[in-house]
Design a protein around this motif. Structure first.
Motif, PDB file in Angstrom:
ATOM      1  N   THR A  19     -10.914 -16.502   4.783  1.00  0.00           N
ATOM      2  CA  THR A  19     -12.291 -16.289   5.218  1.00  0.00           C
ATOM      3  C   THR A  19     -12.443 -14.926   5.867  1.00  0.00           C
ATOM      4  N   VAL A  20     -13.505 -14.249   5.475  1.00  0.00           N
ATOM      5  CA  VAL A  20     -13.907 -13.018   6.160  1.00  0.00           C
ATOM      6  C   VAL A  20     -15.273 -13.268   6.787  1.00  0.00           C
ATOM      7  N   GLU A  21     -15.347 -13.204   8.112  1.00  0.00           N
ATOM      8  CA  GLU A  21     -16.622 -13.330   8.800  1.00  0.00           C
ATOM      9  C   GLU A  21     -17.052 -11.947   9.275  1.00  0.00           C
ATOM     10  N   VAL A  22     -18.119 -11.437   8.694  1.00  0.00           N
ATOM     11  CA  VAL A  22     -18.662 -10.144   9.099  1.00  0.00           C
ATOM     12  C   VAL A  22     -19.610 -10.394  10.264  1.00  0.00           C
ATOM     13  N   ILE A  23     -19.289  -9.808  11.402  1.00  0.00           N
ATOM     14  CA  ILE A  23     -20.004 -10.131  12.644  1.00  0.00           C
ATOM     15  C   ILE A  23     -20.852  -8.951  13.127  1.00  0.00           C
ATOM     16  N   ASP A  24     -21.871  -9.283  13.908  1.00  0.00           N
ATOM     17  CA  ASP A  24     -22.647  -8.273  14.613  1.00  0.00           C
ATOM     18  C   ASP A  24     -21.695  -7.572  15.587  1.00  0.00           C
ATOM     19  N   PRO A  25     -21.462  -6.268  15.445  1.00  0.00           N
ATOM     20  CA  PRO A  25     -20.462  -5.615  16.297  1.00  0.00           C
ATOM     21  C   PRO A  25     -20.862  -5.510  17.758  1.00  0.00           C
ATOM     22  N   VAL A  26     -22.151  -5.706  18.046  1.00  0.00           N
ATOM     23  CA  VAL A  26     -22.667  -5.464  19.392  1.00  0.00           C
ATOM     24  C   VAL A  26     -22.828  -6.752  20.197  1.00  0.00           C
ATOM     25  N   THR A  40      -0.780  -7.642  -1.616  1.00  0.00           N
ATOM     26  CA  THR A  40      -2.228  -7.418  -1.561  1.00  0.00           C
ATOM     27  C   THR A  40      -2.918  -8.277  -2.612  1.00  0.00           C
ATOM     28  N   VAL A  41      -4.226  -8.366  -2.488  1.00  0.00           N
ATOM     29  CA  VAL A  41      -5.039  -9.106  -3.461  1.00  0.00           C
ATOM     30  C   VAL A  41      -6.067  -8.118  -4.020  1.00  0.00           C
ATOM     31  N   PRO A  42      -5.694  -7.338  -5.029  1.00  0.00           N
ATOM     32  CA  PRO A  42      -6.555  -6.242  -5.486  1.00  0.00           C
ATOM     33  C   PRO A  42      -7.900  -6.691  -6.052  1.00  0.00           C
ATOM     34  N   ASP A  43      -7.975  -7.920  -6.556  1.00  0.00           N
ATOM     35  CA  ASP A  43      -9.226  -8.385  -7.162  1.00  0.00           C
ATOM     36  C   ASP A  43     -10.189  -9.003  -6.150  1.00  0.00           C
ATOM     37  N   LEU A  44      -9.797  -9.055  -4.881  1.00  0.00           N
ATOM     38  CA  LEU A  44     -10.679  -9.632  -3.868  1.00  0.00           C
ATOM     39  C   LEU A  44     -11.676  -8.569  -3.412  1.00  0.00           C
ATOM     40  N   SER A  45     -12.946  -8.885  -3.501  1.00  0.00           N
ATOM     41  CA  SER A  45     -13.991  -7.956  -3.078  1.00  0.00           C
ATOM     42  C   SER A  45     -14.888  -8.636  -2.064  1.00  0.00           C
ATOM     43  N   CYS A  46     -15.018  -8.033  -0.895  1.00  0.00           N
ATOM     44  CA  CYS A  46     -15.834  -8.624   0.167  1.00  0.00           C
ATOM     45  C   CYS A  46     -16.763  -7.574   0.753  1.00  0.00           C
ATOM     46  N   PRO A  47     -18.065  -7.778   0.689  1.00  0.00           N
ATOM     47  CA  PRO A  47     -18.987  -6.821   1.299  1.00  0.00           C
ATOM     48  C   PRO A  47     -18.913  -6.912   2.818  1.00  0.00           C
ATOM     49  N   VAL A  48     -18.904  -5.759   3.488  1.00  0.00           N
ATOM     50  CA  VAL A  48     -18.884  -5.771   4.955  1.00  0.00           C
ATOM     51  C   VAL A  48     -20.158  -5.170   5.530  1.00  0.00           C
ATOM     52  N   ASP A  49     -21.134  -4.908   4.663  1.00  0.00           N
ATOM     53  CA  ASP A  49     -22.388  -4.344   5.144  1.00  0.00           C
ATOM     54  C   ASP A  49     -23.401  -5.406   5.538  1.00  0.00           C
ATOM     55  N   LYS A  50     -23.080  -6.682   5.266  1.00  0.00           N
ATOM     56  CA  LYS A  50     -23.997  -7.773   5.589  1.00  0.00           C
ATOM     57  C   LYS A  50     -23.310  -8.789   6.494  1.00  0.00           C
ATOM     58  N   LYS A  66      -8.112 -15.877   8.521  1.00  0.00           N
ATOM     59  CA  LYS A  66      -9.482 -15.432   8.779  1.00  0.00           C
ATOM     60  C   LYS A  66      -9.485 -14.048   9.409  1.00  0.00           C
ATOM     61  N   LEU A  67     -10.462 -13.253   9.016  1.00  0.00           N
ATOM     62  CA  LEU A  67     -10.711 -11.964   9.640  1.00  0.00           C
ATOM     63  C   LEU A  67     -12.107 -11.960  10.239  1.00  0.00           C
ATOM     64  N   LEU A  68     -12.229 -11.436  11.450  1.00  0.00           N
ATOM     65  CA  LEU A  68     -13.518 -11.150  12.072  1.00  0.00           C
ATOM     66  C   LEU A  68     -13.715  -9.642  11.961  1.00  0.00           C
ATOM     67  N   VAL A  69     -14.646  -9.215  11.107  1.00  0.00           N
ATOM     68  CA  VAL A  69     -14.821  -7.802  10.789  1.00  0.00           C
ATOM     69  C   VAL A  69     -16.185  -7.335  11.280  1.00  0.00           C
ATOM     70  N   GLY A  70     -16.216  -6.234  12.009  1.00  0.00           N
ATOM     71  CA  GLY A  70     -17.486  -5.677  12.442  1.00  0.00           C
ATOM     72  C   GLY A  70     -18.307  -5.209  11.254  1.00  0.00           C
ATOM     73  N   GLN A  71     -19.595  -5.448  11.301  1.00  0.00           N
ATOM     74  CA  GLN A  71     -20.471  -5.018  10.207  1.00  0.00           C
ATOM     75  C   GLN A  71     -20.306  -3.520   9.959  1.00  0.00           C
ATOM     76  N   ASP A  72     -20.168  -3.158   8.675  1.00  0.00           N
ATOM     77  CA  ASP A  72     -19.926  -1.769   8.255  1.00  0.00           C
ATOM     78  C   ASP A  72     -18.622  -1.220   8.822  1.00  0.00           C
TER      79      ASP A  72
END
Length: 540
Positions: free
Chosen positions: A181-188, A157-167, A83-89
């Motif tokens: 799992t990629v969880e895009v989180i509110d950075p604030v 790497t997994v070149p065909d994996l596409s995950c939006p990080v703007d939402k 799992k990754l916790l990624v800040g929005q944008d």
């Protein structure tokens, strides 16, 4: 279903992390597989625990952050990260990364920042790894990462994996029959929630907005177009009731608006001018990734980082966090003036001196012996996270001001009257030619080990200094420290540190008071000869 692909690669020279990660020009990171190699080596350095782990990912919004976040997602999926916790944008301040690592007990985090260095396609980018305690990776880890970069032959790497990080949201994938799992989180959100636990926000709000008995305390908070913008909006405007006129440059920009996002008197000169020319009681500026701070009072009275640390140490008991946890001890980096040492002695607390680099405070914090620490390079923080924290420092100052009812100037004068004053200045000579600077350091080290150097006398103006020890320490406690910085991306940055203690003559101009010692430092080091510079790039 996306699948793992193994890509053959070859090593690049020079991928050795500096004080806080790998920093190079953007165009270096754009070389084929350069970025991928370094990310893979970070994961390889954690090979015993990377499979099934959770990592935090985010950066300061500079040019290339979004593209590298995408590479990290793909390579993490290829190496069995769960799992990754990624800040929005792709946005997360450096102290927020530390906060989130610790809150969610992750393996660590990958921070995309070159901190206070300029951004944009022709400037700098950086990658660093933070460990499970939330702090920068220790030397043994960064040394291992570097060793791996010299022998790397492939990355996954997994070149065909596409995950939006703007939402904001949770995105689940299946990679070769393994969940990812990629969880895009509110950075604030998590960071602001934590600040509200640490500080008495209602009390600070009453200071800023004013009360029937006291006029509003007017602040000017400058994010320098760096990552702190959304945090400043959430804290100062939404939570503390400041107006939009009290904050500036709060939209993160890929090139920081063409400015140098370093909160000092040179690069934040427009903030200094605005405070000096306006009706402001306090000004604060933060760097690109939010871990550095500069504090100025009314009429742009500059608070040196050494004094800032000492004042906050003397008043730490007014902060609710320390009221609950207690104040265990204080620490400073070696070049930082010893103002906090006097506070520690007065309060009966331990005091530590560590090498330059925030990572060296972490072990003391984890051992429960350190609560508050700082570096002269505009870094201040506490054991609430394992990074220096610019917004925390500003809130800590506002806590002191709210509890004392005094101005910044009055607090400083009261402090100096009690403890004396460590006059301090730093001269930065940026992007000098590396070879003569290295030769200068070798020559100085050689001279300092020669018989007779300890005890030698050096004069300038009406003052004479006698060398007591290396670094160079004089008999009256005055110090000259010269070092090459590890935070630049090209050439050499020479830093000259000057400090001198005065017990009673405490209200003078620092540059005037220190000039004889500065002159001696230039004589001993022959700095102008080796750098080819008549004057420094930055004076603080």
């Amino acid at each position: 279903m996306p699948s793992v692909v193994t890509v053959n690669t070859t090593p690049y020279e020079g991928q050795k992390p500096g004080t806080s990660g790998l920093r190079k020009r953007v165009k270096v990171f754009l070389q084929e597989n350069y970025t991928e190699n370094f990310i893979q080596c970070i994961l390889n350095a954690n090979k015993d625990s990377i499979v099934g782990s959770t990592l935090v990912v985010g950066g300061d919004g500079r040019y290339l952050v979004k593209e590298v976040v995408d590479k990290i997602i793909k390579i993490s999926a290829g190496n069995g990260v769960a799992k990754l916790l990624v800040g929005q944008d792709g946005i997360l301040s450096t102290p927020a990364v530390s906060c989130i690592i610790r809150k969610y007990n992750t393996l660590g985090g990958i921070v995309l920042t070159a901190s206070h260095n300029p951004g944009g396609i022709n400037n700098d980018f950086g990658i660093k790894f933070n460990c499970s305690n939330g702090g920068p990776a220790p030397d043994n880890t960064t040394n291992e990462i570097h060793a791996l970069t010299t022998t790397i032959k492939e990355y996954r790497t997994v070149p065909d994996l596409s995950c939006p990080v703007d939402k904001i949201g949770v995105f689940n994938f299946n990679v070769d029959d393994r969940p990812f799992t990629v969880e895009v989180i509110d950075p604030v959100r998590d960071y602001v929630s934590y600040m509200k636990e640490i500080f008495d926000f209602p009390k600070i709000k009453a200071l800023i907005q004013g009360t029937p008995e006291r006029k509003p305390f007017n602040v000017l908070i400058d994010s320098m177009s760096g990552v702190t913008g959304p945090y400043v909006q959430a804290i100062f405007v939404s939570e503390l009731g400041a107006s939009s006129a009290n904050v500036r440059r709060v939209t993160p920009l890929e090139d920081f608006g063409g400015a140098h996002p370093d909160p000092n008197l040179t690069y934040a000169a427009d903030l200094v001018a605005a405070v000096k020319g306006g009706d402001y009681d306090l000004g604060a500026a933060f760097d690109g990734d939010g871990d550095r701070n500069m504090i100025i009072g009314r009429d742009a009275l500059f608070v040196t980082p050494s004094d800032s640390l000492a004042v906050l140490a003397a008043h730490a008991a007014v902060i609710p966090y320390f009221q609950r946890s207690g104040v265990k001890g204080f620490a400073r980096s070696m070049p930082t003036a010893a103002a906090v040492d006097r506070v520690a002695k007065d309060l009966g607390k331990e005091i530590f001196e560590v090498p330059t680099g925030w990572k060296y405070f972490g072990n003391l914090m984890d051992a429960g012996r350190l609560s508050l620490c700082g570096e002269e390079s505009f870094g201040t923080g506490s054991d609430h996270v394992r990074e220096k924290d610019g917004l925390w420092a500003a809130l800590a100052w506002l806590s002191v001001l709210a509890n004392t009812g005094k101005s910044v100037e009055d607090i400083l004068k009261q402090h100096w009257a009690k403890y004396g004053r460590n006059y301090f200045t730093r001269y930065d000579y940026e992007e000098c030619a590396s070879d003569p600077c290295n030769e200068m350091m070798r020559a100085l080290e050689q001279r300092m080990t020669e018989p007779g150097f300890v005890g030698s006398q050096h004069s300038a103006g009406s003052k004479t200094y006698t060398v007591k020890g290396l670094r160079i320490i004089f008999e009256d406690g005055s110090r000259i420290v010269l070092r090459l910085s590890g935070t630049g991306s090209s050439g050499a940055t020479v830093r000259l540190y000057i400090d001198s203690y005065e017990a009673t003559d405490v209200f003078g101009d620092a540059q005037v008071m220190l000039w004889p010692l500065i002159d001696v430092a230039l004589q001993i080091s022959q700095l102008q000869k080796y750098t080819g510079r008549d004057a420094p790039t930055v004076i603080t």
